[in-house]
Design a protein around this motif. Structure first.
Motif, mmCIF file in Angstrom:
data_model
loop_
_atom_site.group_PDB
_atom_site.id
_atom_site.type_symbol
_atom_site.label_atom_id
_atom_site.label_comp_id
_atom_site.label_asym_id
_atom_site.label_seq_id
_atom_site.Cartn_x
_atom_site.Cartn_y
_atom_site.Cartn_z
ATOM 1 N N VAL A 189 -1.955 5.940 -4.648
ATOM 2 C CA VAL A 189 -3.023 6.693 -5.331
ATOM 3 C C VAL A 189 -2.426 7.520 -6.463
ATOM 4 O O VAL A 189 -2.949 7.551 -7.590
ATOM 5 C CB VAL A 189 -3.769 7.594 -4.324
ATOM 6 C CG1 VAL A 189 -4.855 8.398 -5.029
ATOM 7 C CG2 VAL A 189 -4.370 6.757 -3.201
ATOM 8 N N GLU A 190 -1.308 8.177 -6.182
ATOM 9 C CA GLU A 190 -0.655 9.009 -7.208
ATOM 10 C C GLU A 190 -0.259 8.157 -8.418
ATOM 11 O O GLU A 190 -0.498 8.541 -9.568
ATOM 12 C CB GLU A 190 0.582 9.685 -6.610
ATOM 13 C CG GLU A 190 1.313 10.581 -7.597
ATOM 14 C CD GLU A 190 2.571 11.197 -6.997
ATOM 15 O OE1 GLU A 190 3.191 10.552 -6.118
ATOM 16 O OE2 GLU A 190 2.937 12.320 -7.396
ATOM 17 N N SER A 191 0.336 7.002 -8.151
ATOM 18 C CA SER A 191 0.776 6.156 -9.270
ATOM 19 C C SER A 191 -0.421 5.604 -10.042
ATOM 20 O O SER A 191 -0.353 5.443 -11.275
ATOM 21 C CB SER A 191 1.650 5.012 -8.754
ATOM 22 O OG SER A 191 0.915 4.171 -7.883
ATOM 23 N N ALA A 192 -1.515 5.324 -9.347
ATOM 24 C CA ALA A 192 -2.702 4.818 -10.042
ATOM 25 C C ALA A 192 -3.263 5.861 -10.999
ATOM 26 O O ALA A 192 -3.702 5.543 -12.113
ATOM 27 C CB ALA A 192 -3.770 4.409 -9.025
ATOM 28 N N ILE A 193 -3.212 7.122 -10.570
ATOM 29 C CA ILE A 193 -3.732 8.201 -11.420
ATOM 30 C C ILE A 193 -2.775 8.496 -12.571
ATOM 31 O O ILE A 193 -3.163 8.508 -13.744
ATOM 32 C CB ILE A 193 -3.952 9.472 -10.571
ATOM 33 C CG1 ILE A 193 -5.036 9.243 -9.522
ATOM 34 C CG2 ILE A 193 -4.331 10.656 -11.479
ATOM 35 C CD1 ILE A 193 -5.168 10.376 -8.512
ATOM 36 N N LEU A 230 10.680 -1.096 -4.632
ATOM 37 C CA LEU A 230 10.597 -2.512 -4.293
ATOM 38 C C LEU A 230 9.832 -2.714 -2.987
ATOM 39 O O LEU A 230 9.244 -3.766 -2.754
ATOM 40 C CB LEU A 230 12.015 -3.060 -4.148
ATOM 41 C CG LEU A 230 12.291 -4.494 -4.556
ATOM 42 C CD1 LEU A 230 11.824 -4.748 -5.975
ATOM 43 C CD2 LEU A 230 13.769 -4.788 -4.408
ATOM 44 N N GLY A 231 9.897 -1.688 -2.123
ATOM 45 C CA GLY A 231 9.199 -1.749 -0.842
ATOM 46 C C GLY A 231 9.579 -2.993 -0.061
ATOM 47 O O GLY A 231 10.746 -3.372 0.016
ATOM 48 N N ALA A 245 0.823 -1.214 0.000
ATOM 49 C CA ALA A 245 0.000 0.000 0.000
ATOM 50 C C ALA A 245 0.856 1.262 0.000
ATOM 51 O O ALA A 245 0.425 2.307 -0.478
ATOM 52 C CB ALA A 245 -0.923 -0.010 1.215
ATOM 53 N N ALA A 246 2.075 1.171 0.532
ATOM 54 C CA ALA A 246 2.973 2.326 0.531
ATOM 55 C C ALA A 246 3.827 2.369 -0.729
ATOM 56 O O ALA A 246 4.687 3.238 -0.873
ATOM 57 C CB ALA A 246 3.872 2.284 1.765
ATOM 58 N N GLY A 247 3.594 1.420 -1.645
ATOM 59 C CA GLY A 247 4.379 1.360 -2.879
ATOM 60 C C GLY A 247 3.677 2.064 -4.017
ATOM 61 O O GLY A 247 3.111 3.143 -3.853
ATOM 62 N N GLY A 248 3.712 1.453 -5.208
ATOM 63 C CA GLY A 248 3.100 2.107 -6.361
ATOM 64 C C GLY A 248 2.618 1.096 -7.382
ATOM 65 O O GLY A 248 3.096 -0.047 -7.439
ATOM 66 N N PHE A 249 1.636 1.516 -8.201
ATOM 67 C CA PHE A 249 1.116 0.669 -9.275
ATOM 68 C C PHE A 249 1.992 0.802 -10.519
ATOM 69 O O PHE A 249 2.542 1.880 -10.788
ATOM 70 C CB PHE A 249 -0.315 1.100 -9.643
ATOM 71 C CG PHE A 249 -1.357 0.704 -8.633
ATOM 72 C CD1 PHE A 249 -1.972 -0.535 -8.711
ATOM 73 C CD2 PHE A 249 -1.729 1.578 -7.613
ATOM 74 C CE1 PHE A 249 -2.946 -0.904 -7.788
ATOM 75 C CE2 PHE A 249 -2.697 1.219 -6.693
ATOM 76 C CZ PHE A 249 -3.304 -0.020 -6.771
ATOM 77 N N VAL A 250 2.111 -0.299 -11.252
ATOM 78 C CA VAL A 250 2.751 -0.262 -12.573
ATOM 79 C C VAL A 250 1.808 -0.920 -13.571
ATOM 80 O O VAL A 250 0.896 -1.664 -13.211
ATOM 81 C CB VAL A 250 4.125 -0.973 -12.578
ATOM 82 C CG1 VAL A 250 5.081 -0.289 -11.620
ATOM 83 C CG2 VAL A 250 3.978 -2.450 -12.229
ATOM 84 N N ARG A 251 2.054 -0.638 -14.887
ATOM 85 C CA ARG A 251 1.154 -1.104 -15.946
ATOM 86 C C ARG A 251 1.558 -2.502 -16.428
ATOM 87 O O ARG A 251 2.694 -2.943 -16.218
ATOM 88 C CB ARG A 251 1.208 -0.127 -17.119
ATOM 89 C CG ARG A 251 0.780 1.294 -16.794
ATOM 90 C CD ARG A 251 0.789 2.134 -18.084
ATOM 91 N NE ARG A 251 2.081 2.094 -18.746
ATOM 92 C CZ ARG A 251 3.095 2.913 -18.477
ATOM 93 N NH1 ARG A 251 2.958 3.841 -17.555
ATOM 94 N NH2 ARG A 251 4.232 2.805 -19.125
ATOM 95 N N PRO A 252 0.675 -3.173 -17.142
ATOM 96 C CA PRO A 252 1.004 -4.503 -17.689
ATOM 97 C C PRO A 252 2.129 -4.469 -18.717
ATOM 98 O O PRO A 252 2.770 -5.490 -18.942
ATOM 99 C CB PRO A 252 -0.314 -4.945 -18.354
ATOM 100 C CG PRO A 252 -1.376 -4.104 -17.748
ATOM 101 C CD PRO A 252 -0.747 -2.825 -17.346
#
Length: 618
Positions: free
Chosen positions: A604-608, A513-514, A487-494
């Motif tokens: 949230v920032e990375s998701a947006i 890497l968290g 949750a403290a990390g970030g989203f990446v795309r496929p």
């Protein structure tokens, strides 16, 4: 809660539970019967306060026995430890696993966090709400943040108070199983889950950190020793402590908790302090949603942590270490207690270890459901018997940590690399992985993959290769996004599956890497709903000390709820809320006093911005 002691008295069970931990009261000043001589003498000062570090364990003792902590029990704990009852109350109400209101002896905590939500926890909760009513202590079931059982999501923790209390993890669970646990008790529904269930690679050749999981009996010291157990300690004791630190430095061991701080720098700085005693704290409170790698080690190879802590304690000149263990890990607690007892009985722990003249002891302190206690200074407060709130730095832990003394804090995965370094040598260890990220690494793979679990790989493999190990997403579905680092990390795309899983590789791709979380979401998952869950998690877990975090996490959740409920029909309002999210996120990142607030906006920032989950409109 009145600041004064009230007339409320503990029940016989509550009194016995506390006395069994602390000992029977020897005077009226400490909760016993007031005798005539008690009116002619008093006790106070440091000696009276020196047992404050038993507060958390005393509260656990009562909560385990009765299921909740009554005003009489709070009074009694306060009297026994010379602490005002309001102070005990403030500690008890800080932790999610404790209740200061009556509740049934049986209660089930149903995980609603991101990995479980992706695997159907919403339906489980909807069924339970229909049968039992809204979640509450009185209803016998509660929503829970991540329980660290992500490989078996949707998951739950069933607890039956008593002597002893019975705790069982359920997963993948159903509403029917939860109802059975409440009706006939958790022990009648399921037994303890085997450690190998969390490690799909168990038994494979070439593993270094997970080699004993599934290959040895985690309760047998004989098995452990036969599988090279304590050989790392034997080599360390042949060296001077400073030489052990040099070996760890040459191995380039970086912390595995997320900050990637060089372990040897912590050790060296602490060992150089003149103040004594020095302490070693093992952070086994992994509470980052999606993280369960430490549990795999604690349940499959618990002696390895004891060996690692003795080596680390020897290197920094500590005589005592603490394991701060997640309260949601009952099997880990039982196995660690056994490992400590057996190691002490056979000379690997305690006085004059293996005839070296070095002595070291280990105590376990159970957490009680507070994510913030994974922060290194919050751990100190929790162990010392205070609310688990972070401290301002400086001073840093190597200067003034636990009990105000020089302290090293390492997590489980970091520590269990140390016996490996001692066994194979720093040169061979540094050749594993990449130049800047050495050694093996554990990844917690969960969500919509075929074989969720903990996977060991050398640093440098790609994200796609790790997902392939876990069998990829379910047949017929496609990958929507991956959450790296929790949750403290970030989203990446496929289309970013070529990201190298190293500290430097993820940094170069503007992610992290968290703690090693790889949480996959296929196209059946509602990602805006996942973002709301992440925001709710940080709002719940904020300790409330600093304004940016206390207020910002609330505003963040509110904005995401508004967006998720109107995103189809009011794009202008969505744009204004995204602007608000950016302002609040920046304020939290720049001015919160600890990592919780600083990281609450990351996902949230990375998701947006990276995945385009919320289309920004103008």
């Amino acid at each position: 809660m009145d600041l004064k002691f009230t007339d409320a008295e503990p029940s016989a069970d509550e009194r016995e539970a506390v006395d069994r931990l602390i000992g029977v009261a020897d005077s009226g000043w400490y909760g016993g019967e007031r005798a005539a001589e008690d009116h002619r003498r008093s006790f106070g000062g440091q000696s009276a306060r020196s047992r404050r570090d038993l507060v958390l364990e005393a509260l656990h003792a009562v909560n385990d026995r009765v299921g909740w902590i009554s005003p009489g029990a709070l009074n009694y704990v306060g009297r026994r430890l010379s602490i005002p009852p309001a102070d005990v109350y403030s500690v008890a109400t800080f932790y999610a696993l404790f209740s200061t209101h009556p509740r049934p002896r049986r209660i089930v905590h149903v995980c609603t966090d991101i990995a479980c939500e992706a695997k159907g926890s919403k339906q489980v909760c909807a069924d339970l709400e229909e049968r039992l009513g809204p979640p509450s202590a009185v209803a016998g079931w509660k929503h829970s943040p991540c329980l660290g059982i992500c490989e078996r999501s949707p998951a739950a923790l069933a607890v039956e108070a008593g002597d002893p209390a019975i705790e069982r993890t359920l997963g993948p669970t159903t509403s029917h199983e939860v109802l059975q646990a409440l009706e006939i008790g958790p022990a009648a529904v399921t037994s303890e889950a085997a450690a190998t269930m969390a490690v799909p690679q168990a038994g494979q050749d070439g593993l270094l950190l997970l080699q004993r999981v599934g290959a040895v009996d985690p309760e047998s010291l004989t098995d452990f020793v036969a599988a090279e157990g304590y050989s790392g300690l034997r080599r360390a004791l042949e060296l001077q402590p400073a030489k052990v630190v040099e070996e760890v430095k040459a191995a380039k061991l970086l912390g595995r908790g997320g900050a990637a701080f060089p372990a040897a720098v912590k050790w060296e700085s602490t060992a150089a302090q003149e103040a004594t005693p020095r302490y070693l704290v093992c952070n086994a409170d992994e509470s980052e949603p999606g993280t369960f790698k430490d549990r795999a080690i604690l349940e499959g190879d618990p002696f390895s942590l004891i060996e690692a802590m003795v080596i680390a304690g020897y290197a920094i000149g500590a005589e005592r270490g603490y394991i701060y263990l997640r309260g949601e890990y009952p099997r880990s607690l039982r196995l660690l207690r056994n490992a400590i007892e057996q190691s002490r009985a056979h000379g690997y722990l305690g006085e004059d270890i293996l005839g070296s003249g070095y002595s070291f002891e280990i105590e376990i302190r159970r957490g009680a459901g507070a994510y913030i206690c994974g922060e290194e200074t919050a751990i100190f407060n929790s162990i010392e018997g205070y609310r688990g709130e972070p401290r301002s730095k400086p001073p840093f832990p190597f200067e003034a940590g636990l009990f105000g003394k020089p302290t090293v804090v390492n997590n489980v995965e970091t520590l269990v690399n140390v016996p490996l370094i001692m066994r194979i040598g720093s040169t061979a260890y540094a050749e594993l992985g990449t130049g800047d990220s050495t050694g093996p690494k554990l990844f917690c793979v969960s969500g919509n993959v075929a074989r969720p679990g903990v996977y060991e790989v050398p640093f440098g493999v790609t994200l796609g290769e790790v997902l392939e190990l876990a069998g990829g997403v379910s047949q017929g579905n496609s990958l929507q996004a991956v959450l790296l680092g929790g949750a403290a990390g970030g989203f990446v795309r496929p289309d970013e599956l070529d990201i190298p899983l190293t500290f430097e590789g993820t940094r170069s791709r503007s992610t992290t890497l968290g703690s090693g979380v790889v949480l996959a979401f296929d196209d059946t998952v509602d990602l805006p709903s996942i973002l709301v869950r992440i925001a709710r998690f940080f709002r719940d877990e904020s300790c409330g000390q600093c304004v940016p975090c206390r207020v910002g996490t609330v505003r963040q959740e509110e904005a995401l709820v508004r967006i998720s409920t109107r995103r189809d029909d009011d794009p202008t309002a969505t744009a204004s809320d995204i602007l608000l999210l950016r302002d609040v996120g920046l304020a939290m990142k720049d001015s919160s006093i600890c990592g919780l607030g600083q990281a609450a906006w990351n996902a949230v920032e990375s998701a947006i911005d990276r995945v385009g989950v919320l289309e920004e409109s103008t």
